[in-house]
Design a protein around this motif. Structure first.
Motif, mmCIF file in Angstrom:
data_model
loop_
_atom_site.group_PDB
_atom_site.id
_atom_site.type_symbol
_atom_site.label_atom_id
_atom_site.label_comp_id
_atom_site.label_asym_id
_atom_site.label_seq_id
_atom_site.Cartn_x
_atom_site.Cartn_y
_atom_site.Cartn_z
ATOM 1 N N LYS A 109 93.118 87.050 130.674
ATOM 2 C CA LYS A 109 93.525 88.359 130.517
ATOM 3 C C LYS A 109 94.067 89.308 131.528
ATOM 4 C CE LYS A 109 91.914 91.440 127.755
ATOM 5 N NZ LYS A 109 92.143 92.210 126.480
ATOM 6 N N SER A 149 89.932 92.231 122.949
ATOM 7 C CA SER A 149 91.191 91.915 122.236
ATOM 8 C C SER A 149 92.046 90.937 122.945
ATOM 9 C CB SER A 149 92.009 93.235 122.023
ATOM 10 O OG SER A 149 92.055 93.778 123.468
ATOM 11 N N ASN A 153 94.936 90.089 124.176
ATOM 12 C CA ASN A 153 96.090 90.640 124.906
ATOM 13 C C ASN A 153 95.719 90.703 126.208
ATOM 14 O OD1 ASN A 153 94.374 92.984 123.581
ATOM 15 N ND2 ASN A 153 95.649 93.632 125.756
ATOM 16 N N SER A 184 97.447 95.340 121.716
ATOM 17 C CA SER A 184 96.582 94.362 120.814
ATOM 18 C C SER A 184 97.365 93.677 119.987
ATOM 19 C CB SER A 184 95.548 95.012 120.364
ATOM 20 O OG SER A 184 94.901 95.951 121.324
ATOM 21 N N GLU A 188 91.211 98.723 116.747
ATOM 22 C CA GLU A 188 89.937 98.058 117.192
ATOM 23 C C GLU A 188 88.725 98.894 116.488
ATOM 24 O OE1 GLU A 188 92.296 99.095 119.014
ATOM 25 O OE2 GLU A 188 92.768 97.212 120.465
HETATM 26 MG MG MG Z 1 91.432 95.629 124.144
#
Ligand code: MG
Ligand code: TXA
Length: 309
Positions: free
Chosen positions: A37, A124, A126, A132, A161
């Motif tokens: 990430k 998440s 991304n 996201s 989220e």
């Molecule tokens: Mg996040």
């Protein structure tokens, strides 16, 4: 499942957003999440379980409040923050004494969690600071070949989220507005909650940063008024409920024609992903009514607007 057992990463569907999952008990596997990430190590990740009983040994709690909140809102978009035990690797909490726990409401991921002997650490799915993912293709678009497997669980139904609630102190505090509305938590608890999610000294470390950037500037608008120099041809517009008459229809995305904040939340990140596809100069985004999940929509839009494209 074999990938997860051997310390590798898998994209998983949840009702909120797609997660980038690894064995939450294996610090090396969790380190892989941060690397892929490009996420700073000071930003802790949430541990996902299939049921509250599995959390035993990971947290120093067992309070009635935790039980009743999980019983009422889980599986679902609520994450609770509680004091951790040594069983939780430090990399999961970025060295903090509390761990974030959640039971996601997605049949495929619940089944996976039931069959694994460990919880899944998952932020998440991304790249750090970006929008996201609410569909499997949002995940594959960002990571491509670097991620071997993304489980296709369809479009996320909630679309923002989880709500993060810190219940480790004398009074619970909301650290992030999310899929479970503040009003629902207050009705359950019987008192008003403090929400620190927009404060300048937030406790959730990731909250200090601009987030959710679709890769181009986002400017917020109230109602029909474009601030500053206004709309220019090629710009994209995300509307809450109604189209603007003086802007081409093709340039606009409406989140909910019925004006329903839940429907709007489920469409929000897809709208940001879609609007960014033509690489516009600006994405203009109208704020939602600030109630229920609308609070989470506005929180994400504010952060997207603050992010550097
Ligand atoms: Mg996040
Ligand atoms: O809905 C969700 O919560 C999704 C799905 C995949 O479960 N996950 C998610 O994770 O949004 P992430 O990492 O993108 O956002 C989690 C937020 C971060 O801002 C992080 O700083 C905060 O939760 N957080 C996690 N553990 C924490 C801890 N121990 N103390 C304070 N904040 C924490």
């Amino acid at each position: 499942m074999e990938l997860l057992r051997s310390g590798q990463l898998v994209g998983i569907p949840t009702e909120t957003v797609y997660g980038l999952a690894a064995n939450g008990c294996d610090p090396k596997a969790v380190a892989g999440i941060f690397d892929l990430k490009d996420r700073p190590r000071f930003d802790p990740v949430i541990l996902h379980f299939s049921e509250p009983e599995r959390m035993e040994g990971f947290v120093k709690m067992d309070t009635e409040m935790a039980h009743s909140l999980f019983k009422t809102f889980s599986p679902g978009a609520l994450t609770l923050l509680l004091p951790k035990t040594d069983k939780v690797p430090d990399i999961v909490t970025a060295g903090l004494p509390k761990v974030a726990l959640r039971i996601p409401d997605h049949p495929m991921t619940l089944e996976l969690l039931r069959n694994l002997p460990f919880p899944l650490a998952a932020p998440s799915a991304n790249l750090f600071g970006r929008t996201s993912p609410t569909r499997p293709e949002h995940v594959t678009d960002q990571f491509g070949e670097d991620l071997k497997l993304v489980l296709d669980g369809g479009a996320c139904t909630v679309g923002v989220e989880s709500t993060i609630l810190d219940i480790s102190g004398p009074r619970p505090v909301i650290l992030r507005q999310g899929g479970i509305p503040q009003e629902d938590l207050e009705a359950h608890l019987g008192y008003a909650l403090e929400s620190r999610s927009s404060s300048s000294q937030p406790e959730a470390p990731g909250m200090t940063h601009s987030h959710y950037s679709p890769g181009c500037p986002v400017v917020l608008m109230e109602g029909r008024a474009f601030p500053g120099e206004g709309y220019r041809s090629g710009d994209r517009v995300i509307r809450f409920k109604t189209l603007l008459e003086d802007v081409p229809k093709e340039a606009q995305i409406v989140l909910s024609t019925g004006g329903d904040v839940r429907e709007a939340a489920s469409q929000l990140f897809k709208a940001l992903h879609d609007a960014s596809h033509t690489d516009p100069r600006v994405i203009w985004a109208e704020r939602a009514p600030n109630k229920g999940v609308g609070r989470a929509i506005n929180d994400r839009l504010r952060r997207a607007a603050r992010a550097q494209a």
